[in-house]
Design a protein around this motif. Structure first.
Motif, PDB file in Angstrom:
ATOM      1  N   ASN A 296      42.300  35.605  37.830  1.00 44.01           N
ATOM      2  CA  ASN A 296      41.713  34.163  37.567  1.00 44.01           C
ATOM      3  C   ASN A 296      41.692  33.437  38.580  1.00 44.01           C
ATOM      4  O   ASN A 296      40.557  32.595  38.727  1.00 44.01           O
ATOM      5  CB  ASN A 296      42.549  33.942  36.056  1.00 44.01           C
ATOM      6  CG  ASN A 296      41.751  32.611  35.480  1.00 44.01           C
ATOM      7  OD1 ASN A 296      40.669  32.469  35.488  1.00 44.01           O
ATOM      8  ND2 ASN A 296      42.442  31.748  35.317  1.00 44.01           N
ATOM      9  N   ASP A 297      42.902  33.111  39.257  1.00 38.64           N
ATOM     10  CA  ASP A 297      42.984  32.143  40.272  1.00 38.64           C
ATOM     11  C   ASP A 297      42.018  32.464  41.396  1.00 38.64           C
ATOM     12  O   ASP A 297      41.475  31.595  42.012  1.00 38.64           O
ATOM     13  CB  ASP A 297      44.320  32.269  41.217  1.00 38.64           C
ATOM     14  CG  ASP A 297      45.524  31.737  40.290  1.00 38.64           C
ATOM     15  OD1 ASP A 297      45.260  31.217  39.240  1.00 38.64           O
ATOM     16  OD2 ASP A 297      46.855  32.037  40.986  1.00 38.64           O
ATOM     17  N   ILE A 298      41.889  33.785  41.741  1.00 39.26           N
ATOM     18  CA  ILE A 298      40.848  34.104  42.768  1.00 39.26           C
ATOM     19  C   ILE A 298      39.496  33.829  42.321  1.00 39.26           C
ATOM     20  O   ILE A 298      38.496  33.427  43.200  1.00 39.26           O
ATOM     21  CB  ILE A 298      40.926  35.690  43.425  1.00 39.26           C
ATOM     22  CG1 ILE A 298      42.329  35.630  44.050  1.00 39.26           C
ATOM     23  CG2 ILE A 298      40.002  36.110  44.382  1.00 39.26           C
ATOM     24  CD1 ILE A 298      42.914  36.953  44.410  1.00 39.26           C
ATOM     25  N   ASP A 299      39.131  34.194  41.070  1.00 44.13           N
ATOM     26  CA  ASP A 299      37.804  33.910  40.463  1.00 44.13           C
ATOM     27  C   ASP A 299      37.333  32.515  40.449  1.00 44.13           C
ATOM     28  O   ASP A 299      36.303  32.184  40.808  1.00 44.13           O
ATOM     29  CB  ASP A 299      37.673  34.454  38.989  1.00 44.13           C
ATOM     30  CG  ASP A 299      37.482  35.913  38.912  1.00 44.13           C
ATOM     31  OD1 ASP A 299      37.344  36.642  39.741  1.00 44.13           O
ATOM     32  OD2 ASP A 299      38.106  36.358  38.030  1.00 44.13           O
TER      33      ASP A 299
ATOM     34  N   PHE B 253      34.838  37.183  44.045  1.00 45.17           N
ATOM     35  CA  PHE B 253      34.940  38.312  42.874  1.00 45.17           C
ATOM     36  C   PHE B 253      36.107  38.978  43.192  1.00 45.17           C
ATOM     37  O   PHE B 253      36.659  39.456  44.226  1.00 45.17           O
ATOM     38  CB  PHE B 253      33.589  39.187  43.396  1.00 45.17           C
ATOM     39  CG  PHE B 253      33.596  40.265  42.530  1.00 45.17           C
ATOM     40  CD1 PHE B 253      33.320  40.326  41.146  1.00 45.17           C
ATOM     41  CD2 PHE B 253      34.163  41.490  42.777  1.00 45.17           C
ATOM     42  CE1 PHE B 253      33.143  41.381  40.327  1.00 45.17           C
ATOM     43  CE2 PHE B 253      34.085  42.548  41.900  1.00 45.17           C
ATOM     44  CZ  PHE B 253      33.623  42.579  40.670  1.00 45.17           C
ATOM     45  N   ALA B 254      36.608  39.220  41.961  1.00 47.15           N
ATOM     46  CA  ALA B 254      37.969  39.915  42.214  1.00 47.15           C
ATOM     47  C   ALA B 254      37.874  41.006  40.534  1.00 47.15           C
ATOM     48  O   ALA B 254      37.554  40.504  39.542  1.00 47.15           O
ATOM     49  CB  ALA B 254      39.206  39.157  41.991  1.00 47.15           C
TER      50      ALA B 254
ATOM     51  N   ILE C 129      39.347  42.573  45.820  1.00 50.75           N
ATOM     52  CA  ILE C 129      39.044  41.347  46.096  1.00 50.75           C
ATOM     53  C   ILE C 129      37.644  41.092  46.960  1.00 50.75           C
ATOM     54  O   ILE C 129      37.706  41.816  48.340  1.00 50.75           O
ATOM     55  CB  ILE C 129      40.101  40.490  46.531  1.00 50.75           C
ATOM     56  CG1 ILE C 129      41.403  40.517  45.712  1.00 50.75           C
ATOM     57  CG2 ILE C 129      39.821  38.980  47.130  1.00 50.75           C
ATOM     58  CD1 ILE C 129      42.436  40.147  46.630  1.00 50.75           C
ATOM     59  N   GLY C 130      36.692  40.513  46.664  1.00 48.62           N
ATOM     60  CA  GLY C 130      35.472  40.148  47.385  1.00 48.62           C
ATOM     61  C   GLY C 130      34.511  41.206  46.944  1.00 48.62           C
ATOM     62  O   GLY C 130      34.713  42.454  46.442  1.00 48.62           O
ATOM     63  N   GLU C 131      33.245  41.282  47.657  1.00 50.65           N
ATOM     64  CA  GLU C 131      32.187  42.075  47.656  1.00 50.65           C
ATOM     65  C   GLU C 131      32.113  43.077  48.510  1.00 50.65           C
ATOM     66  O   GLU C 131      32.619  42.803  49.764  1.00 50.65           O
ATOM     67  CB  GLU C 131      30.842  41.345  47.510  1.00 50.65           C
ATOM     68  CG  GLU C 131      30.813  40.332  46.496  1.00 50.65           C
ATOM     69  CD  GLU C 131      30.429  41.221  44.949  1.00 50.65           C
ATOM     70  OE1 GLU C 131      29.710  41.965  45.112  1.00 50.65           O
ATOM     71  OE2 GLU C 131      30.568  40.383  44.136  1.00 50.65           O
ATOM     72  N   ARG C 132      31.452  44.262  48.440  1.00 51.25           N
ATOM     73  CA  ARG C 132      31.299  45.328  49.797  1.00 51.25           C
ATOM     74  C   ARG C 132      30.260  44.839  50.231  1.00 51.25           C
ATOM     75  O   ARG C 132      29.490  44.371  50.041  1.00 51.25           O
ATOM     76  CB  ARG C 132      31.019  46.579  48.837  1.00 51.25           C
ATOM     77  CG  ARG C 132      32.176  47.406  48.140  1.00 51.25           C
ATOM     78  CD  ARG C 132      32.078  48.423  47.684  1.00 51.25           C
ATOM     79  NE  ARG C 132      33.327  49.050  47.007  1.00 51.25           N
ATOM     80  CZ  ARG C 132      33.337  50.069  46.008  1.00 51.25           C
ATOM     81  NH1 ARG C 132      32.042  50.672  45.855  1.00 51.25           N
ATOM     82  NH2 ARG C 132      34.400  50.420  45.696  1.00 51.25           N
TER      83      ARG C 132
ATOM     84  N   ARG D 283      52.474  42.503  36.012  1.00 56.86           N
ATOM     85  CA  ARG D 283      52.676  41.591  34.800  1.00 56.86           C
ATOM     86  C   ARG D 283      51.858  40.207  35.452  1.00 56.86           C
ATOM     87  O   ARG D 283      51.632  39.294  34.419  1.00 56.86           O
ATOM     88  CB  ARG D 283      54.058  40.950  35.014  1.00 56.86           C
ATOM     89  CG  ARG D 283      55.171  41.948  34.444  1.00 56.86           C
ATOM     90  CD  ARG D 283      56.412  41.500  34.404  1.00 56.86           C
ATOM     91  NE  ARG D 283      56.428  40.271  33.437  1.00 56.86           N
ATOM     92  CZ  ARG D 283      57.720  39.736  33.016  1.00 56.86           C
ATOM     93  NH1 ARG D 283      58.778  40.176  33.711  1.00 56.86           N
ATOM     94  NH2 ARG D 283      57.708  38.791  32.250  1.00 56.86           N
ATOM     95  N   ASN D 284      51.194  39.971  36.841  1.00 52.51           N
ATOM     96  CA  ASN D 284      50.853  38.806  37.044  1.00 52.51           C
ATOM     97  C   ASN D 284      49.265  38.871  37.416  1.00 52.51           C
ATOM     98  O   ASN D 284      48.435  37.927  37.807  1.00 52.51           O
ATOM     99  CB  ASN D 284      51.178  37.955  38.112  1.00 52.51           C
ATOM    100  CG  ASN D 284      51.120  38.659  39.437  1.00 52.51           C
ATOM    101  OD1 ASN D 284      50.857  39.489  39.694  1.00 52.51           O
ATOM    102  ND2 ASN D 284      51.988  37.823  40.462  1.00 52.51           N
ATOM    103  N   ILE D 285      48.731  40.396  37.350  1.00 52.00           N
ATOM    104  CA  ILE D 285      47.434  40.533  37.675  1.00 52.00           C
ATOM    105  C   ILE D 285      46.429  39.651  37.168  1.00 52.00           C
ATOM    106  O   ILE D 285      45.405  39.144  37.794  1.00 52.00           O
ATOM    107  CB  ILE D 285      47.245  42.184  37.511  1.00 52.00           C
ATOM    108  CG1 ILE D 285      45.618  42.320  38.419  1.00 52.00           C
ATOM    109  CG2 ILE D 285      47.299  42.611  36.244  1.00 52.00           C
ATOM    110  CD1 ILE D 285      45.510  44.146  38.675  1.00 52.00           C
TER     111      ILE D 285
END
Length: 92
Positions: free
Chosen positions: A31-34, A39-40, A59-62, A24-26
């Protein structure tokens, strides 16, 4: 949502930002992390029927990214790094 585990409460007291990821909150968590400049995107895997389904958030880049599955706690540390604390199997 489930009760917040003591370890997560301690991290919050130390200045960490936390989210418990659910289906429900993904979008909001993504958006919060962006907005933090990180990157998410949805993390997809084959379900029991073999069809792809979103099961969490990458979450984050490789290299160095983390994957949070639904129910997990995402922790953003004051240094900007992310870790994941396992949660219950699935939170709604």
């Amino acid at each position: 949502m489930t009760d917040t585990p003591p370890a997560v409460l301690e991290l919050e007291a130390d200045g960490c930002r936390t989210w418990q990821l659910t289906p429900r909150n993904i979008s909001r968590v993504d958006n919060d992390i962006d907005k933090l400049g990180v990157f998410a995107k949805g993390y997809w895997a084959a379900g029991d029927d073999g069809r792809l389904e979103c099961v969490g958030l990458r979450i984050g880049e490789r290299p160095g990214h983390v994957i949070a599955y639904y129910g997990d706690w995402i922790i953003r540390h004051p240094d900007g790094g992310f870790t994941v604390h396992p949660g219950p199997e699935v939170a709604q």
